[in-house]
Each structure stands twice: as C-alpha cells, then as structure tokens.
Scaffold this active site. Structure first.
Site, mmCIF file in Angstrom:
data_model
loop_
_atom_site.group_PDB
_atom_site.id
_atom_site.type_symbol
_atom_site.label_atom_id
_atom_site.label_comp_id
_atom_site.label_asym_id
_atom_site.label_seq_id
_atom_site.Cartn_x
_atom_site.Cartn_y
_atom_site.Cartn_z
ATOM 1 N N ASP A 27 -58.026 -3.713 58.942
ATOM 2 C CA ASP A 27 -57.696 -3.235 60.300
ATOM 3 C C ASP A 27 -57.096 -4.299 61.221
ATOM 4 O OD1 ASP A 27 -58.914 -1.093 59.111
ATOM 5 O OD2 ASP A 27 -60.358 -0.715 60.705
ATOM 6 N N CYS B 134 -65.932 -2.167 60.734
ATOM 7 C CA CYS B 134 -65.175 -1.831 59.529
ATOM 8 C C CYS B 134 -65.254 -2.892 58.444
ATOM 9 C CB CYS B 134 -63.731 -1.511 59.898
ATOM 10 S SG CYS B 134 -63.636 0.042 60.817
ATOM 11 N N LYS C 69 -57.077 5.163 56.734
ATOM 12 C CA LYS C 69 -58.393 5.811 56.774
ATOM 13 C C LYS C 69 -58.580 6.538 58.094
ATOM 14 C CE LYS C 69 -60.590 1.417 58.017
ATOM 15 N NZ LYS C 69 -61.075 1.629 59.368
#
Ligand code: ZN
Length: 217
Positions: free
Chosen positions: A33, A158, A119
């Site tokens: 991310d 995450c 995602k």
C-alpha cells in the site's frame, strides 16, 4: 499449497534472536500500500512516511538486480466502499479506484512489469491483508516463492495483517522493519505489533541484514 510450513520460533530460540533468512531465487519483495493516501497529504497519512522512500527504492533495486519478483498491493476501493465513514465504516474515503490518492507515490522507482495486487475491490468487503480476496497466494505459488520480504504502510494495519496471513499460509515471512511505519506518531504499542508478528513466525530484518549497502538518510 505446495509450500512447507516452517517451524514456529517457540521450537528453538526466542523470536528476538532469530536470524532472518537471506533472500534467494525463491524470494519475493512485497510492497504494501505505497499509495498517496498513506503518505503525508493523503486521507490516511502515515506521519513521515516520505522518509522511507529512498530506502524502499534501494530494496527495489536490490531485488530487481537479482531478478527476484517484486509485487505491490494496493487498496483499490469502489467509491461506495463499506469501509468509508459515509457507509458507516471506520475510515475516511481513501484508495478509490482511479483517484490520485490510490496511485503509488511518484517518488518510488517501480520496476517495469511489477505485479500489482488490488484489494478491497468488493464494495461490501474490506481486505486488510494483501492475501484476502486476491490472487496474491496463487501468484506467489506460480513464481515458486517461499520467502516473502514485506515492507510498506501502515505497520499496524495492512502490513501486519499481510504478514500474519502470509505466515498462516505457510510462507516464510520477513518484515523489513526499517521500511515500514505505523500511523501512531507516539508509537504506542509498536513493540506489541512486532511481537504479534514474530509470535506468528515472522522474522524481523533490517536492510543491512540482507545485503543492502549501508544507507545514509
Ligand atoms: Zn482501505
């Protein structure tokens, strides 16, 4: 999975003393991310995350040179995603498909052909882990990857869930601690977050541990 489980750290020495494996042709680098929304100025900014970029680029260069796979996860939400406050979720709008906030930070030197794993694409489901509802495990298996080197943002969300999921799925997982950052500027609970990952079998490593040349920040 064809991958074999590795022994949890409790079988041998305490987690803190485990020496991380060296990357080889069965290793991959996973960037978690690294999108504008998780950098300063973004919707879910991790303070001072920009300071990681030169080192992250050094990791990318190291893996690229060896021809080892590099993959990147990204939040890739529809505009009405259930994790957003407007939909009674916990987060401000972030990582919206096609938005500037969802783009990878422009100072990253990303390799051509890097595999991108999106995602959180289902409006009704959130994915904290890069494995959750994605093709990540299949991709890694296709590439014959056994050891996953993980860096990115934010450590306690995450990154952590991706590391825990990777361990659970039988991968050997190494968290690159100098290339991850948490959202909490006070750093409360950071040690617990790392402990949670080592308890699950993850290794912690620093750039110097895996052959990245000494780096000046
Ligand atoms: Zn999200």
């Amino acid at each position: 999975m064809k991958l074999s489980k590795h022994s949890p750290p409790s079988d041998s020495s305490p987690a803190q003393t485990l020496i991380a494996p060296q990357p080889d042709q069965h290793s991959a680098l996973l960037l978690v991310d690294l999108q504008n929304d998780f950098f300063p100025g973004g919707a879910l900014a991790v303070p001072e995350a920009n300071s990681l970029i030169p080192l992250i680029n050094a990791y990318i260069k190291h893996f690229s040179r060896q021809g080892w796979p590099i993959l990147a996860t990204r939040d890739w939400h529809p505009a009405n995603h259930s994790s957003f406050v407007e939909q009674q979720g916990p987060w401000p709008v972030h990582g919206v498909q096609g938005s500037r906030g969802a783009q990878f930070h422009s100072d990253l030197v990303l390799p051509p052909g890097m595999m991108v794993i999106s995602k959180g694409t289902d409006p009704k489901k959130d994915s904290r882990s890069g494995f959750d509802g994605t093709s990540l495990a299949d991709r890694l298996e296709d590439l014959n990857v056994q050891t996953l080197y993980v860096l990115g943002l934010p450590t306690e969300h995450c990154v952590k869930h991706t590391v825990l999921d990777g361990c659970q799925r039988g991968f050997q997982v190494v968290l690159l601690t100098d290339a991850t950052k948490g959202s909490d500027p006070q750093n409360d609970g950071a040690a617990n977050v790392l402990q949670e990952m080592t308890d699950a079998g993850a290794y912690l490593a620093h750039s110097r541990d895996i052959g990245i040349p000494p780096f000046s920040h």
